[in-house]
Write a protein that holds these residues in place. Structure first.
Motif, PDB file in Angstrom:
ATOM      1  N   TYR A  71      48.064  49.172  46.525  1.00 24.11           N
ATOM      2  CA  TYR A  71      48.332  48.390  45.326  1.00 24.11           C
ATOM      3  C   TYR A  71      47.294  48.632  44.227  1.00 24.11           C
ATOM      4  O   TYR A  71      47.621  48.632  43.051  1.00 24.11           O
ATOM      5  N   LYS A 129      48.298  33.320  45.577  1.00 29.39           N
ATOM      6  CA  LYS A 129      49.319  32.629  44.784  1.00 29.39           C
ATOM      7  C   LYS A 129      50.308  31.886  45.676  1.00 29.39           C
ATOM      8  O   LYS A 129      51.023  31.019  45.208  1.00 29.39           O
ATOM      9  N   ASP A 169      50.423  42.403  41.692  1.00 32.27           N
ATOM     10  CA  ASP A 169      50.804  41.535  42.807  1.00 32.27           C
ATOM     11  C   ASP A 169      50.618  42.313  44.098  1.00 32.27           C
ATOM     12  O   ASP A 169      51.126  43.424  44.241  1.00 32.27           O
ATOM     13  N   GLU A 194      50.863  36.259  49.201  1.00 30.18           N
ATOM     14  CA  GLU A 194      51.093  36.740  47.838  1.00 30.18           C
ATOM     15  C   GLU A 194      49.792  36.576  47.078  1.00 30.18           C
ATOM     16  O   GLU A 194      49.339  35.462  46.831  1.00 30.18           O
ATOM     17  N   THR A 209      47.357  37.816  43.713  1.00 28.15           N
ATOM     18  CA  THR A 209      47.421  38.386  42.370  1.00 28.15           C
ATOM     19  C   THR A 209      46.027  38.797  41.935  1.00 28.15           C
ATOM     20  O   THR A 209      45.074  38.023  42.054  1.00 28.15           O
TER      21      THR A 209
END
Length: 175
Positions: free
Chosen positions: A173, A122, A141, A134, A136
């Motif tokens: 994540y 992103k 995120d 960054e 996604t």
């Protein structure tokens, strides 16, 4: 010309002479690439306005001494002081291998050699000391430090960034 179609070159830092010359700070590691510019876009009131260059010369390390057409005195120079300067993206030198421009990799698929596809790029957040990719994946995120050792390949042909992240970094994540 729209800002999204341009890159930030620098800003008009200060006046150089009473005849309207200014010093343009070049935000680049290679100022010599821009010593023969014929024109630039100056942002005035949130609009990019073309300014044509009559004379230019490199000045010290990262400055370009510029004489614009229609900027003929100190008052004219004052009107553009501290304004940001842009050039079309088409004027960026081509990068090869694992060197890239941040805007260039947006929407590339991101693969990790161990985990496979980990999402879409992103952007790059470079507001901290350590720039971050960054990424996604669905609603998640993922932030990955932009470290040369993590970058295996920038595959422009297939629009992919291939990373080799340490175990646990991305797993954190994806849970």
């Amino acid at each position: 010309m729209h800002k999204k179609d341009c890159f930030y070159l620098g800003k008009i830092a200060r006046k150089f002479s009473f005849k309207g010359e200014v010093l343009l700070y070049l935000d680049t590691d290679e100022p010599e690439l821009y010593q023969n510019l014929e024109s630039v876009f100056v942002e005035l009131n949130k609009t990019l306005v073309p300014f044509f260059i009559e004379k230019r010369s490199l000045h010290k390390d990262k400055f370009l001494r510029v004489r614009f057409e229609d900027v003929e005195n100190e008052a004219d120079a004052d009107a553009i002081m501290n304004c940001e300067v842009y050039l079309p993206l088409s004027m960026l030198p081509k990068l090869e291998g694992n060197k890239f421009y941040y805007h260039e990799i947006i929407d590339f698929d991101v693969e990790d050699v161990r985990l496979g596809n980990i999402g879409k790029m992103k952007g790059v957040n470079d507001s901290n000391a350590q720039p971050l990719f960054e990424i996604t994946k669905g609603e998640i995120d993922i932030l990955v430090p932009m470290i040369d050792a993590f970058i295996v390949k920038i595959d422009r042909a297939n629009k992919k960034v291939i990373l080799n992240t340490p175990e646990g970094l991305v797993d954190l994540y994806l849970g």
